[in-house]
Design an enzyme around this catalytic site. Structure first.
Site, PDB file in Angstrom:
ATOM      1  CB  SER A  18      -0.958   0.010   1.188  1.00 35.19           C
ATOM      2  OG  SER A  18      -0.280   0.195   2.413  1.00 35.19           O
ATOM      3  NE  ARG A  69      20.690 -11.794   7.126  1.00 41.11           N
ATOM      4  CZ  ARG A  69      21.218 -10.668   7.624  1.00 41.11           C
ATOM      5  NH1 ARG A  69      20.777  -9.494   7.219  1.00 41.11           N
ATOM      6  NH2 ARG A  69      22.165 -10.716   8.526  1.00 41.11           N
ATOM      7  CG  MET A  94       7.262  -8.401   5.748  1.00 44.76           C
ATOM      8  SD  MET A  94       7.126  -6.925   6.798  1.00 44.76           S
ATOM      9  CE  MET A  94       7.078  -7.683   8.414  1.00 44.76           C
ATOM     10  NE  ARG A  95      15.221 -11.567   2.494  1.00 43.76           N
ATOM     11  CZ  ARG A  95      15.638 -12.742   2.959  1.00 43.76           C
ATOM     12  NH1 ARG A  95      14.759 -13.642   3.344  1.00 43.76           N
ATOM     13  NH2 ARG A  95      16.921 -13.027   3.022  1.00 43.76           N
ATOM     14  CG  HIS A 113       8.983   0.636  12.260  1.00 44.11           C
ATOM     15  ND1 HIS A 113       8.942  -0.730  12.077  1.00 44.11           N
ATOM     16  CD2 HIS A 113       8.732   0.846  13.586  1.00 44.11           C
ATOM     17  CE1 HIS A 113       8.691  -1.321  13.231  1.00 44.11           C
ATOM     18  NE2 HIS A 113       8.560  -0.391  14.169  1.00 44.11           N
ATOM     19  CG  ASP A 145      21.555   0.683  10.638  1.00 41.94           C
ATOM     20  OD1 ASP A 145      20.656  -0.190  10.768  1.00 41.94           O
ATOM     21  OD2 ASP A 145      21.887   1.450  11.563  1.00 41.94           O
ATOM     22  CD  GLU A 146      25.409  -2.641   9.406  1.00 49.12           C
ATOM     23  OE1 GLU A 146      26.534  -2.565   9.942  1.00 49.12           O
ATOM     24  OE2 GLU A 146      24.963  -1.774   8.639  1.00 49.12           O
ATOM     25  CG  ASP A 149      12.612  -1.433  12.387  1.00 48.07           C
ATOM     26  OD1 ASP A 149      12.626  -1.312  11.148  1.00 48.07           O
ATOM     27  OD2 ASP A 149      11.834  -2.200  12.979  1.00 48.07           O
ATOM     28  CD  GLU A 178       2.849   2.902   7.780  1.00 48.91           C
ATOM     29  OE1 GLU A 178       3.336   2.316   6.798  1.00 48.91           O
ATOM     30  OE2 GLU A 178       2.351   2.293   8.748  1.00 48.91           O
TER      31      GLU A 178
END
Length: 204
Positions: A18, A69, A94-95, A113, A145-146, A149, A178
């Site tokens: 969305s 990954r 979602m990763r 987020h 970043d890695e 969040d 958002e």
């Protein structure tokens, strides 16, 4: 005199997308000086991919199921580079990105987020806010970043938590913010009127 080339966005999603649809609407309306170069999902059946194709946008997927990954992220990065992507926008992706991926698009990856970070990172942020009795929550656009969040915060919008809220009603009101905030943040970074100092993003 040739005009400056338009920035090219790569949108990464795992579901309905969305936020991607809100960004695409602002691009079509001329509110964002960029183009969507690729819509990508780690889930081949993600609803957002069908939406992208209906809009005539390039859409692609690589299933992440069972893949290492780092190997997966390397393939995604190669795909984004092949589409000459300048900015990566996570829209319900979602990763957790690997450090190698982040380094290839350093300070050029954005995420939104559904909380006022650093409060309530990770999954089920709206449920977390309700469970903790928060009176105000909201949404945050941040550089990625890695870590989860945790990147420098670009913009935030506050959403009050009502006494009769449940997860669905609170999520719906946050989502409205958002859709507005993400495009505002993209417009800001495309204009280049900012600088990053440590964890702070400052207007320049």
């Amino acid at each position: 005199m040739s005009s400056r080339p338009r920035a090219r966005l790569g949108i990464l999603l795992s579901g309905r997308g969305s936020n991607f649809q809100a960004i695409a609407a602002n691009v079509r309306a001329g509110n964002l000086d960029c183009e969507i170069a690729l819509v990508f999902s780690n889930k081949p059946n993600a609803a957002g991919l069908a939406v992208a194709r209906d809009l005539g946008l390039p859409a692609s997927s690589i299933s992440s199921a069972g893949m290492d990954r780092v190997v997966f992220d390397s393939q995604v990065a190669d795909l984004l580079r092949s589409h000459q992507v300048d900015w990566v926008c996570l829209a319900g992706y979602m990763r957790l990105l690997s450090g190698g991926f982040v380094s290839q698009f350093q300070d050029r990856i954005l995420n939104i987020h559904p909380s006022l970070l650093p409060a309530f990172p990770g999954l089920d942020a709206q449920y977390q806010a309700l469970s903790h009795g928060a009176k105000i929550t909201g949404c945050t656009v941040h550089f990625v970043d890695e870590n989860l969040d945790s990147g420098p915060i670009l913009l935030q919008a506050a959403v009050p938590v009502l006494d009769n809220d449940d997860v669905d009603s609170l999520s719906a009101r946050i989502l409205q913010e958002e859709h507005r905030l993400y495009s505002e943040a993209i417009a800001w970074v495309l204009a280049g009127n900012y600088r990053i100092e440590g964890r702070r993003v400052l207007k320049s």
